[in-house]
Design an enzyme around this catalytic site. Sequence first.
Site, PDB file in Angstrom:
ATOM      1  N   ASP A   1     105.452 -56.350 -11.791  1.00 61.83           N
ATOM      2  CA  ASP A   1     106.067 -57.248 -12.779  1.00 61.83           C
ATOM      3  C   ASP A   1     107.119 -56.492 -13.595  1.00 61.83           C
ATOM      4  OD1 ASP A   1     106.826 -59.081 -14.646  1.00 61.83           O
ATOM      5  OD2 ASP A   1     104.801 -59.670 -15.233  1.00 61.83           O
TER       6      ASP A   1
ATOM      7  N   SER B   1     110.847 -57.357 -15.378  1.00 59.10           N
ATOM      8  CA  SER B   1     111.743 -58.460 -15.742  1.00 59.10           C
ATOM      9  C   SER B   1     113.098 -58.347 -15.049  1.00 59.10           C
ATOM     10  CB  SER B   1     111.964 -58.462 -17.256  1.00 59.10           C
ATOM     11  OG  SER B   1     112.933 -59.426 -17.584  1.00 59.10           O
ATOM     12  N   ALA B   2     113.607 -59.503 -14.628  1.00 61.88           N
ATOM     13  CA  ALA B   2     114.961 -59.562 -14.047  1.00 61.88           C
ATOM     14  C   ALA B   2     116.021 -59.162 -15.080  1.00 61.88           C
ATOM     15  CB  ALA B   2     115.239 -60.968 -13.522  1.00 61.88           C
ATOM     16  N   ASP B   3     115.655 -59.121 -16.347  1.00 64.44           N
ATOM     17  CA  ASP B   3     116.592 -58.673 -17.394  1.00 64.44           C
ATOM     18  C   ASP B   3     117.134 -57.276 -17.071  1.00 64.44           C
ATOM     19  OD1 ASP B   3     115.861 -60.977 -18.723  1.00 64.44           O
ATOM     20  OD2 ASP B   3     114.824 -59.952 -20.381  1.00 64.44           O
TER      21      ASP B   3
ATOM     22  N   VAL C   1     117.294 -63.437 -21.283  1.00 63.53           N
ATOM     23  CA  VAL C   1     118.328 -62.405 -21.455  1.00 63.53           C
ATOM     24  C   VAL C   1     119.177 -62.313 -20.188  1.00 63.53           C
ATOM     25  CG1 VAL C   1     118.697 -59.907 -21.705  1.00 63.53           C
ATOM     26  CG2 VAL C   1     117.071 -61.089 -23.202  1.00 63.53           C
TER      27      VAL C   1
ATOM     28  N   LYS D   1     112.063 -72.397 -18.507  1.00 58.98           N
ATOM     29  CA  LYS D   1     112.499 -71.014 -18.711  1.00 58.98           C
ATOM     30  C   LYS D   1     113.311 -70.591 -17.477  1.00 58.98           C
ATOM     31  CE  LYS D   1     110.654 -66.324 -19.006  1.00 58.98           C
ATOM     32  NZ  LYS D   1     109.424 -65.524 -18.959  1.00 58.98           N
TER      33      LYS D   1
ATOM     34  N   GLU E   1     120.742 -66.402 -26.821  1.00 56.77           N
ATOM     35  CA  GLU E   1     119.935 -66.992 -25.746  1.00 56.77           C
ATOM     36  C   GLU E   1     119.136 -68.202 -26.234  1.00 56.77           C
ATOM     37  OE1 GLU E   1     116.028 -65.607 -24.748  1.00 56.77           O
ATOM     38  OE2 GLU E   1     116.401 -63.691 -25.737  1.00 56.77           O
TER      39      GLU E   1
ATOM     40  N   LYS F   1     109.001 -55.068 -26.958  1.00 56.69           N
ATOM     41  CA  LYS F   1     107.624 -55.109 -27.461  1.00 56.69           C
ATOM     42  C   LYS F   1     106.726 -54.249 -26.605  1.00 56.69           C
ATOM     43  CE  LYS F   1     107.341 -59.675 -29.456  1.00 56.69           C
ATOM     44  NZ  LYS F   1     108.391 -60.503 -28.854  1.00 56.69           N
TER      45      LYS F   1
HETATM   46  N1  PSU Z   1     110.754 -60.731 -25.520  1.00 54.71           N
HETATM   47  C1  PSU Z   1     110.610 -61.199 -26.761  1.00 54.71           C
HETATM   48  N2  PSU Z   1     110.897 -62.514 -27.015  1.00 54.71           N
HETATM   49  C2  PSU Z   1     111.348 -63.348 -26.033  1.00 54.71           C
HETATM   50  C3  PSU Z   1     111.529 -62.812 -24.711  1.00 54.71           C
HETATM   51  C4  PSU Z   1     111.211 -61.502 -24.506  1.00 54.71           C
HETATM   52  O1  PSU Z   1     110.215 -60.469 -27.642  1.00 54.71           O
HETATM   53  O2  PSU Z   1     111.614 -64.524 -26.293  1.00 54.71           O
HETATM   54  C5  PSU Z   1     112.072 -63.686 -23.621  1.00 54.71           C
HETATM   55  C6  PSU Z   1     113.560 -63.362 -23.393  1.00 54.71           C
HETATM   56  O3  PSU Z   1     114.251 -64.548 -23.067  1.00 54.71           O
HETATM   57  C7  PSU Z   1     113.498 -62.456 -22.169  1.00 54.71           C
HETATM   58  C8  PSU Z   1     112.370 -63.068 -21.406  1.00 54.71           C
HETATM   59  O4  PSU Z   1     114.700 -62.429 -21.422  1.00 54.71           O
HETATM   60  O5  PSU Z   1     111.413 -63.411 -22.387  1.00 54.71           O
HETATM   61  C9  PSU Z   1     111.798 -62.133 -20.366  1.00 54.71           C
HETATM   62  O6  PSU Z   1     110.917 -62.844 -19.545  1.00 54.71           O
HETATM   63  P1  PSU Z   1     110.438 -62.194 -18.167  1.00 54.71           P
HETATM   64  O7  PSU Z   1     109.587 -61.025 -18.550  1.00 54.71           O
HETATM   65  O8  PSU Z   1     109.678 -63.276 -17.477  1.00 54.71           O
HETATM   66  O9  PSU Z   1     111.674 -61.791 -17.433  1.00 54.71           O
HETATM   67 MN    MN Z   2     108.005 -60.870 -15.413  1.00 55.77          MN
END
Ligand code: PSU
Ligand code: MN
Length: 305
Positions: free
Chosen positions: A139, A141-143, A107, A87, A26, A160
């Site tokens: 909140d 994540s879309a992941d 991701v 992003k 990524e 984390k």
């Molecule tokens: N967690 C990490 N390092 C990162 C990310 C997450 O420890 O760089 C990044 C990854 O690209 C992950 C994104 O897909 O943050 C998730 O962001 P969000 O919670 O906004 O979906």
């Molecule tokens: Mn988010």
Amino acid sequence: MLEKYLEVKQEVADALKTGKAVVALESTIISHGMPYPQNVETALKVEQIIRDHGAIPATIAILGGKLKVGLTTEEIEILGKNNNVVKTSRRDIPFIVARRGDGATTVASTMIIAALAGIKVFATGGIGGVHRGAQETFDISADLQELAHTNVAVVCAGAKSILDLGLTLEYLETQGVPVVGFGTEELPAFYTRKSGFPVDYRVDDAQDLATAIHAKWELGLNGGVVVANPIPAQYEMDYDTITNAIENALIEADEKGIKGKESTPFLLGKVKEITAGKSLESNIQLVYNNAKLGAQLAVQLAKLN
Ligand code: PSU
Ligand code: MN
């Protein structure tokens, strides 16, 4: 039609055509996850580690509106130095494409683009998940939705504890996403090998892992797999130090009203600041470790296809 949007580097296209192992990477981790120049150094070294273990690396990003699969060193430099790179998660892709912009893929969006290109394995640091307090903020994540639907195995060091790891596991269970511990029964928490939460399955070698993933997809059980690979013990952080840093980062995010897509980068940046860069070295090492396992898994999967 896909050619209009997708640009696969020749070396990656050749590898895919001949059934060779390829590992996707990524770019949010480059643009928003680490400072320059460590981000660029890490991204290049990760590619080398993947080659050393018998696979072809394909770092993914959107550049000039093209979905790029496999980048040049110059393109990785651009992503590492330029803080105007957006992003980009699932929802953002069409808009970055339409305005011919540059996007660093998360991701979720890396999985989407990898799948479009026919890549089955993706290695990174940590995945997004259900944030603490999601009961109120929603909140998530879309992941996690991407893992529910898109057929790519994601090798990471767990998640984390800026996230609610228990709720993240519940969400993945509901969505039918297996969480596999590589050589461990416990979900690793990125900087630490342990989290207190069990994984669904423990697997001890890349071949067994490939067999299970191959069976999943042959059976039409669509969606991803989380391969949780603990940070090597010598690079692990002290549990109390990292827990404290995360607690303080969460308090500051709350006070400042940080929300939405800013939340994860803000928390990552704060943790780095509070631990005076110590977390960065751990972060780099766990990514190397995941690149190696990603390559080994891709090699084993390639044998089964
Ligand atoms: N967690 C990490 N390092 C990162 C990310 C997450 O420890 O760089 C990044 C990854 O690209 C992950 C994104 O897909 O943050 C998730 O962001 P969000 O919670 O906004 O979906
Ligand atoms: Mn988010």
